[in-house]
Design an enzyme around this catalytic site. Sequence first.
Site, short mmCIF file in Angstrom:
data_model
loop_
_atom_site.label_atom_id
_atom_site.label_comp_id
_atom_site.label_asym_id
_atom_site.label_seq_id
_atom_site.Cartn_x
_atom_site.Cartn_y
_atom_site.Cartn_z
N ASN A 1 0.87 -1.18 0.00
CA ASN A 1 0.00 0.00 0.00
C ASN A 1 0.90 1.22 0.00
O ASN A 1 1.44 1.60 1.03
CB ASN A 1 -0.90 -0.02 1.24
CG ASN A 1 -1.76 1.23 1.33
OD1 ASN A 1 -1.89 1.98 0.37
ND2 ASN A 1 -2.36 1.45 2.50
N LYS B 1 0.11 4.16 -0.35
CA LYS B 1 -0.59 5.35 0.16
C LYS B 1 -0.34 6.51 -0.80
O LYS B 1 -0.23 6.29 -2.00
CB LYS B 1 -0.14 5.68 1.58
CG LYS B 1 -0.11 4.45 2.49
CD LYS B 1 0.02 4.79 3.94
CE LYS B 1 0.24 3.52 4.75
NZ LYS B 1 -0.10 3.64 6.12
N HIS C 1 -9.66 0.93 4.71
CA HIS C 1 -8.39 1.18 5.39
C HIS C 1 -8.61 2.14 6.56
O HIS C 1 -9.43 3.05 6.47
CB HIS C 1 -7.37 1.75 4.40
CG HIS C 1 -5.98 1.76 4.95
ND1 HIS C 1 -5.54 2.75 5.79
CD2 HIS C 1 -4.96 0.89 4.80
CE1 HIS C 1 -4.28 2.49 6.14
NE2 HIS C 1 -3.90 1.37 5.55
N GLU D 1 -7.03 4.60 7.56
CA GLU D 1 -6.86 6.03 7.23
C GLU D 1 -8.12 6.58 6.56
O GLU D 1 -8.48 7.74 6.75
CB GLU D 1 -5.60 6.22 6.36
CG GLU D 1 -4.34 6.04 7.20
CD GLU D 1 -3.14 5.50 6.45
OE1 GLU D 1 -3.11 5.57 5.20
OE2 GLU D 1 -2.22 5.00 7.13
N GLU E 1 -5.75 -5.15 10.47
CA GLU E 1 -4.73 -4.13 10.70
C GLU E 1 -5.05 -3.35 11.97
O GLU E 1 -5.86 -2.42 11.95
CB GLU E 1 -4.71 -3.14 9.53
CG GLU E 1 -4.40 -3.78 8.20
CD GLU E 1 -3.83 -2.74 7.23
OE1 GLU E 1 -2.65 -2.88 6.89
OE2 GLU E 1 -4.54 -1.80 6.86
N GLY F 1 1.91 2.23 10.63
CA GLY F 1 2.82 3.36 10.46
C GLY F 1 3.47 3.83 11.75
O GLY F 1 4.04 4.91 11.80
N SER G 1 3.07 -2.12 10.42
CA SER G 1 4.52 -2.08 10.63
C SER G 1 5.22 -3.40 10.33
O SER G 1 6.14 -3.80 11.05
CB SER G 1 4.83 -1.59 12.06
OG SER G 1 4.33 -0.27 12.22
C1 PEP Z 1 -1.01 0.07 5.85
O1 PEP Z 1 -0.96 1.17 5.34
O2 PEP Z 1 -1.94 -0.69 5.58
C2 PEP Z 1 0.05 -0.33 6.77
C3 PEP Z 1 -0.05 -1.48 7.38
O3 PEP Z 1 1.09 0.57 6.94
P1 PEP Z 1 2.50 0.25 7.66
O4 PEP Z 1 3.01 -1.05 7.08
O5 PEP Z 1 3.38 1.41 7.28
O6 PEP Z 1 2.25 0.15 9.11
#
Ligand code: PEP
Length: 248
Positions: A10, A12, A94, A96, A165, A171, A211
């Site tokens: 992803n 983003k 997601h 976000e 998630e 992040g 992460s």
């Molecule tokens: C994500 O954006 O779905 C995500 C898991 O980000 P990160 O791996 O940076 O934590």
Amino acid sequence: MSRRFIVGGNWKMNGDKDKITEIVSNLMRGPLDPNAEVVIGVPSIYLAYVKSIMPDNISVAAQNCWKVPNGAFTGEVSPAMILDVGGEWVILGHSERRTIFNEKDDLIAEKVAHALDTGLNVIACIGESLEERESGKTEEVVFRQIKALLPAIADNWENVVLAYEPVWAIGTGKTATPQQAQDVHASLRHWLALNVSPDVAQNVRIQYGGSVTAANAKELAACSDIDGFLVGGASLKPEFIDIVNASQ
Ligand code: PEP
């Protein structure tokens, strides 16, 4: 049981043409485990460009879409448009989108339904906040989020991947421990067996996201109910190759 390992990137709202070209060249060099499915979520404006340079063994996803095919929805893209430029997947729900853009369960369900009806595959994201985890509400939250999607998914489960998630891990550099992730994945499967069917519970792929890095991917991938990852930050880096290969 044979759930194919699936790793999503992803990106983003990151990258430009030069950076994207570099990331794709790196993916082409691999080597990538041929048993792993790879899907890269790119900013919509670059979908057609990414598709034009991406090798065929890697699918391309949008990171969002709207809930109808066309019309007066300034700034939105529809699943039909994503398909039209070669996208095969869309990431929906997601955290976000849920937090920054205030998307609620019912809107996400409408998007999921329309994306599936149009022929896209969906990575559907669910996960609890830190406050919800600390107050013991993780299961309540993820079960609510998945329940909201059931009518939208209907009998299209083979076109859906779930991404668990935990919001506190996205992040932040704070990964769920393999045990924490495995426990939620197993609970989700149990819930699906009771509320959808044992067949769906057994076959749906559940990614972990939050992460994930090359350093923690192998241990997470070894968990029996973790079928891959959704990767944000590390999907922009060369270590993404090691994450794709983590189940080898
Ligand atoms: C994500 O954006 O779905 C995500 C898991 O980000 P990160 O791996 O940076 O934590």
